[in-house]
Motif scaffolding. Structure first.
Motif, mmCIF file in Angstrom:
data_model
loop_
_atom_site.group_PDB
_atom_site.id
_atom_site.type_symbol
_atom_site.label_atom_id
_atom_site.label_comp_id
_atom_site.label_asym_id
_atom_site.label_seq_id
_atom_site.Cartn_x
_atom_site.Cartn_y
_atom_site.Cartn_z
ATOM 1 N N GLY A 1 0.802 -1.219 0.000
ATOM 2 C CA GLY A 1 0.000 0.000 0.000
ATOM 3 C C GLY A 1 0.829 1.259 0.000
ATOM 4 N N CYS A 2 2.114 1.151 -0.353
ATOM 5 C CA CYS A 2 3.018 2.301 -0.353
ATOM 6 C C CYS A 2 3.108 2.969 -1.713
ATOM 7 N N GLN A 3 2.567 2.329 -2.738
ATOM 8 C CA GLN A 3 2.675 2.843 -4.098
ATOM 9 C C GLN A 3 1.434 2.428 -4.879
ATOM 10 N N SER A 4 0.973 3.289 -5.751
ATOM 11 C CA SER A 4 -0.179 2.972 -6.590
ATOM 12 C C SER A 4 0.281 2.223 -7.833
ATOM 13 N N PRO A 5 -0.536 1.288 -8.325
ATOM 14 C CA PRO A 5 -0.175 0.588 -9.566
ATOM 15 C C PRO A 5 -0.100 1.559 -10.737
ATOM 16 N N ARG A 6 0.737 1.226 -11.713
ATOM 17 C CA ARG A 6 0.835 1.994 -12.945
ATOM 18 C C ARG A 6 -0.002 1.309 -14.021
ATOM 19 N N ALA A 7 -0.365 2.079 -15.032
ATOM 20 C CA ALA A 7 -1.197 1.530 -16.105
ATOM 21 C C ALA A 7 -0.509 0.371 -16.810
ATOM 22 N N SER A 8 0.819 0.380 -16.859
ATOM 23 C CA SER A 8 1.563 -0.662 -17.567
ATOM 24 C C SER A 8 1.850 -1.894 -16.716
ATOM 25 N N ASP A 9 1.479 -1.871 -15.438
ATOM 26 C CA ASP A 9 1.752 -3.004 -14.558
ATOM 27 C C ASP A 9 0.897 -4.213 -14.930
ATOM 28 N N THR A 10 1.478 -5.393 -14.757
ATOM 29 C CA THR A 10 0.745 -6.650 -14.956
ATOM 30 C C THR A 10 0.937 -7.525 -13.715
ATOM 31 N N LEU A 11 0.530 -6.992 -12.587
ATOM 32 C CA LEU A 11 0.788 -7.647 -11.305
ATOM 33 C C LEU A 11 -0.482 -8.124 -10.595
ATOM 34 N N ASP A 12 -1.628 -7.921 -11.223
ATOM 35 C CA ASP A 12 -2.897 -8.246 -10.554
ATOM 36 C C ASP A 12 -3.007 -9.720 -10.204
ATOM 37 N N ASP A 13 -2.444 -10.604 -11.053
ATOM 38 C CA ASP A 13 -2.568 -12.035 -10.770
ATOM 39 C C ASP A 13 -1.844 -12.416 -9.485
ATOM 40 N N ILE A 14 -0.711 -11.770 -9.206
ATOM 41 C CA ILE A 14 0.001 -12.037 -7.952
ATOM 42 C C ILE A 14 -0.767 -11.458 -6.775
ATOM 43 N N LEU A 15 -1.225 -10.228 -6.920
ATOM 44 C CA LEU A 15 -1.910 -9.550 -5.814
ATOM 45 C C LEU A 15 -3.218 -10.226 -5.441
ATOM 46 N N ALA A 16 -3.819 -10.953 -6.384
ATOM 47 C CA ALA A 16 -5.085 -11.649 -6.123
ATOM 48 C C ALA A 16 -4.896 -13.137 -5.845
ATOM 49 N N ALA A 17 -3.663 -13.620 -5.854
ATOM 50 C CA ALA A 17 -3.409 -15.048 -5.723
ATOM 51 C C ALA A 17 -3.663 -15.539 -4.301
ATOM 52 N N PRO A 18 -4.162 -16.764 -4.141
ATOM 53 C CA PRO A 18 -4.379 -17.291 -2.787
ATOM 54 C C PRO A 18 -3.086 -17.463 -1.999
ATOM 55 N N ASP A 19 -1.968 -17.625 -2.700
ATOM 56 C CA ASP A 19 -0.669 -17.757 -2.041
ATOM 57 C C ASP A 19 0.121 -16.443 -2.079
ATOM 58 N N ARG A 20 -0.594 -15.351 -2.239
ATOM 59 C CA ARG A 20 0.028 -14.025 -2.306
ATOM 60 C C ARG A 20 0.992 -13.785 -1.144
ATOM 61 N N ARG A 21 0.557 -14.052 0.059
ATOM 62 C CA ARG A 21 1.382 -13.739 1.226
ATOM 63 C C ARG A 21 2.683 -14.530 1.207
ATOM 64 N N GLU A 22 2.606 -15.792 0.871
ATOM 65 C CA GLU A 22 3.800 -16.631 0.808
ATOM 66 C C GLU A 22 4.758 -16.133 -0.277
ATOM 67 N N LEU A 23 4.220 -15.776 -1.428
ATOM 68 C CA LEU A 23 5.048 -15.301 -2.532
ATOM 69 C C LEU A 23 5.756 -13.988 -2.181
ATOM 70 N N LEU A 24 5.013 -13.053 -1.607
ATOM 71 C CA LEU A 24 5.591 -11.751 -1.277
ATOM 72 C C LEU A 24 6.611 -11.864 -0.155
ATOM 73 N N ASP A 25 6.346 -12.741 0.808
ATOM 74 C CA ASP A 25 7.298 -12.948 1.893
ATOM 75 C C ASP A 25 8.600 -13.536 1.353
ATOM 76 N N TRP A 26 8.475 -14.475 0.422
ATOM 77 C CA TRP A 26 9.663 -15.038 -0.218
ATOM 78 C C TRP A 26 10.422 -13.960 -0.981
ATOM 79 N N LEU A 27 9.703 -13.117 -1.715
ATOM 80 C CA LEU A 27 10.342 -12.107 -2.550
ATOM 81 C C LEU A 27 11.117 -11.092 -1.720
ATOM 82 N N ARG A 28 10.535 -10.634 -0.622
ATOM 83 C CA ARG A 28 11.206 -9.582 0.141
ATOM 84 C C ARG A 28 12.429 -10.090 0.903
#
Length: 275
Positions: free
Chosen positions: A76-103
């Motif tokens: 929630g620190c940045q707004s999506p850009r029109a060119s972003d294609t990240l909605d599938d990750i942000l809506a994924a049931p394993d979103r939290r696990e994926l983002l925790d791994w990434l950071r």
């Protein structure tokens, strides 16, 4: 065991799969280095993240600017850009696990056995390999902390534009991130430029590619990087640049790091070829 480095995937999972098939990558015996920007702009960011995460210790990826952008949006620190294609990750049931791994991914990686240092974009001319790893670790510690979103709140910005070891706090972390994930051109004293993104030779004086700065302290290091699609897949000044613009319809490039060496690529639409 073979060790391969691959340039910016940016959600082009099908192309990545074809490249890995071409080089006969075996996760049980081989190792994969990825230059960051796993996600965004391409159509399969979710599949790419899930696959790389599933490789476990067989894959090492450093964080790129698009990876950090995903974390900032999710926090929630940045707004999506029109060119972003990240909605599938942000809506994924394993979103939290994926983002925790990434950071928890590094911003710089070095392996003494291979003798290569990997970052997404570049290094300040004042940095040695040791400096790079130590400074990257400062940012990695903030991203791994419980209050990691506080840093992302202040990550964006172009200032300070030059490295100063006396910097502290958010300014220090921001300039480290910008060198490691956004750098292309700078002045001879290491002042970063974020406006010009074309190939070397397209920039005005006194700008120069970061790796061409005279007396760069990392000149003796073999450096793997991505980020600069207009530069393409090239070897120059002891730097092996691997972003060949796959997401823009170009190729995805791999470079073998162990004894046999060699360049490999697959075009976005065509069959695999040796580079």
């Amino acid at each position: 065991m073979a060790v391969y480095a691959i340039g910016d995937v940016q959600g082009c999972y099908d192309v990545l799969a074809r490249l890995l098939e071409h080089i006969r990558f075996d996760p049980h015996t081989d190792r994969l280095w990825l230059t960051g920007d796993l996600v965004n702009r391409g159509p399969q960011s979710l599949e790419t993240m899930r696959f790389v995460m599933s490789l476990g210790d067989a894959a090492i990826t450093v964080l790129g600017n698009h990876d950090l952008h995903l974390l900032a949006i999710a926090a929630g620190c940045q707004s999506p850009r029109a060119s972003d294609t990240l909605d599938d990750i942000l809506a994924a049931p394993d979103r939290r696990e994926l983002l925790d791994w990434l950071r928890h991914r590094p911003l710089a990686h070095y392996d003494a056995a291979c003798g290569y240092l990997m970052v997404h974009a570049g290094l300040a001319p004042q940095w040695t390999r040791y400096d790079t790893l130590v400074l990257a670790a400062e940012v990695e510690a903030r991203l791994a902390a419980a209050d990691w979103t506080d840093f992302l709140d202040h990550m964006y910005g172009n200032e300070p534009a030059r490295w100063d070891p006396q910097l502290t706090g958010t300014d220090r972390l921001r300039v480290i991130v910008n060198f490691l994930t956004r750098l292309r051109f700078c002045t001879p004293d290491g002042t970063m430029d974020f406006e010009h993104k074309g190939p070397p030779g397209s920039q005005p004086t006194p700008l120069m590619p970061w790796f061409a700065v005279p007396d760069r302290k990392s000149i003796d290091e073999r450096i793997i990087c991505g980020h600069w699609s207009a530069l393409g897949a090239v070897s120059t000044h002891n730097v092996f640049a691997l972003d060949s613009g796959c997401v823009w319809g170009g190729a995805l490039t791999a470079f073998r790091l162990d004894g046999e060496g060699g360049w490999f690529n697959v075009d976005y639409k065509d069959n695999a070829s040796n580079g």
